[in-house]
Design an enzyme around this catalytic site. Structure first.
Site, short mmCIF file in Angstrom:
data_model
loop_
_atom_site.label_atom_id
_atom_site.label_comp_id
_atom_site.label_asym_id
_atom_site.label_seq_id
_atom_site.Cartn_x
_atom_site.Cartn_y
_atom_site.Cartn_z
CE LYS A 156 1.94 1.37 2.35
NZ LYS A 156 0.83 2.22 1.88
N1 PMP Z 1 -5.17 1.11 2.36
C1 PMP Z 1 -4.22 1.74 1.41
C2 PMP Z 1 -4.77 2.10 0.04
C3 PMP Z 1 -3.25 2.50 2.28
O1 PMP Z 1 -2.21 3.07 1.66
C4 PMP Z 1 -3.08 2.23 3.38
C5 PMP Z 1 -1.90 2.68 4.33
N2 PMP Z 1 -0.65 2.05 4.12
C6 PMP Z 1 -4.09 1.67 4.07
C7 PMP Z 1 -5.01 1.19 3.63
C8 PMP Z 1 -3.65 1.16 5.60
O2 PMP Z 1 -2.76 0.28 6.00
P1 PMP Z 1 -1.85 0.36 7.39
O3 PMP Z 1 -2.87 0.17 8.43
O4 PMP Z 1 -1.05 -0.75 7.11
O5 PMP Z 1 -1.14 1.42 7.19
#
Ligand code: PMP
Length: 315
Positions: A156
């Protein structure tokens, strides 16, 4: 613009609790100039018994560390300490239902060389709903997710979000609520800030890991499906397949579980309130607020639930 802080807001910055208005960041930093930084998006909730709980705190701080390591950023923190610091920031800001944004960023460095240290800030703000309660009109985006041969897509990382912003702004400029991006091979991948699932004939489908961010909510939805006897299949799916689906939804820490009305101009035929997505939306809300899982609470939609056995018999 939303107001994220005021003159009383406290952030955790490199081991200290300081006012957001007084915290300083270097204008010569690698993160600001080149996007080499990593962050998390976490939620805390007021639970049914009134406590403040950070949902999946360990998973989020583990991903933060993995993201930093993927970006070759020094990372000297331990999840337990950062979780304690996060509860303390929430307490100091008097917040229970909050969005939590830890960011690891580099020091002053205009070169591409490795850094010997990193900085961390944990910001919190009050959170209602991210995308809203209404069903979304989604556009299949002309933008693709970054190619994993050029980016560490499982991290991320700040810079990856240029892609998300371009896709989301493009969809909104064209009158849609959100974008759906494909991967570099044209298979459906994810939204700008959320993963996705679709329902067809009582089974849920979701893009496999590899070309998407491995969402913690995605993993939670898969866990809930196992508990609720909902079949989930991971794989590679095309936009054309998705347009034949009965229903679809995004899921993410901020978005939670949010249904789709349509993709491009194709409406999903199944009433959202009768879809598996609706069941999971309620089950997710119950999970984050620590309401024990009780299938009878999961509204009329659970009548449509098909057990694994029933599905196996039919196929
Ligand atoms: N894909 C992307 C590109 C994101 O930014 C997020 C948000 N973090 C997610 C998927 C979902 O991830 P999470 O469930 O861990 O928030």
């Amino acid at each position: 613009m939303a107001s994220y802080y005021n003159e009383n807001t406290i952030v955790y910055h490199n081991g200290k609790y300081v006012k957001a208005t007084e915290a300083k960041v270097d204008l010569y930093g690698q993160t600001m100039h080149y996007g080499l930084g990593v962050f998390e998006g976490i939620r805390s909730y007021k639970t049914v018994d009134g406590h403040t709980r950070i949902f999946k705190a360990v998973e989020h701080y583990d991903r933060l560390k993995n993201s930093a390591e993927a970006m070759n950023m020094p990372y000297d923190w331990h999840a337990v300490d950062l979780i304690d610091a996060t509860y303390e920031v929430l307490r100091q800001n008097n917040l229970q239902d909050a969005y939590i944004r830890p960011l690891v960023y580099g020091p002053a460095n205009m070169s591409f060389n490795l850094n010997t240290e990193s900085n961390i800030v944990i910001e919190v703000w009050e959170m209602g709903k991210f995308l809203g309660d209404k069903l979304l009109r989604v556009l299949s985006s002309p933008f693709q997710r970054p190619n994993p041969a050029g980016f560490k897509i499982e991290a991320k990382a700040c810079g990856h979000y240029v892609n998300s912003i371009l896709a989301s702004q493009d969809a909104k400029a064209k009158g849609y609520d959100e974008a759906l991006l494909t991967d570099m091979n044209g298979f459906i991948a994810e939204g700008p800030g959320a993963n996705m699932f679709f329902e067809k004939d009582g089974v849920l489908y979701t893009p496999s890991l590899g070309n998407i961010l491995p969402g913690i909510t995605r993993a939670t939805v898969i866990e809930l499906c196992a508990e609720l006897n909902i079949n989930v299949a991971e794989g590679q799916f095309t936009i054309e397949q998705l347009k034949q689906a009965d229903a679809a939804f995004f899921c993410g820490t901020a978005a939670e579980v949010i249904g789709w009305e349509s993709l491009d101009e194709t409406k999903f035929p199944l009433d959202w309130n009768k879809s598996l997505g609706r069941v999971l939306q309620q089950a997710y809300k119950d999970r984050v607020t620590e309401q024990p899982l009780a299938p009878e609470r999961l509204n009329g939609a659970n009548k449509g639930l098909k057990s694994k056995e029933a599905i196996a018999e039919r196929s």
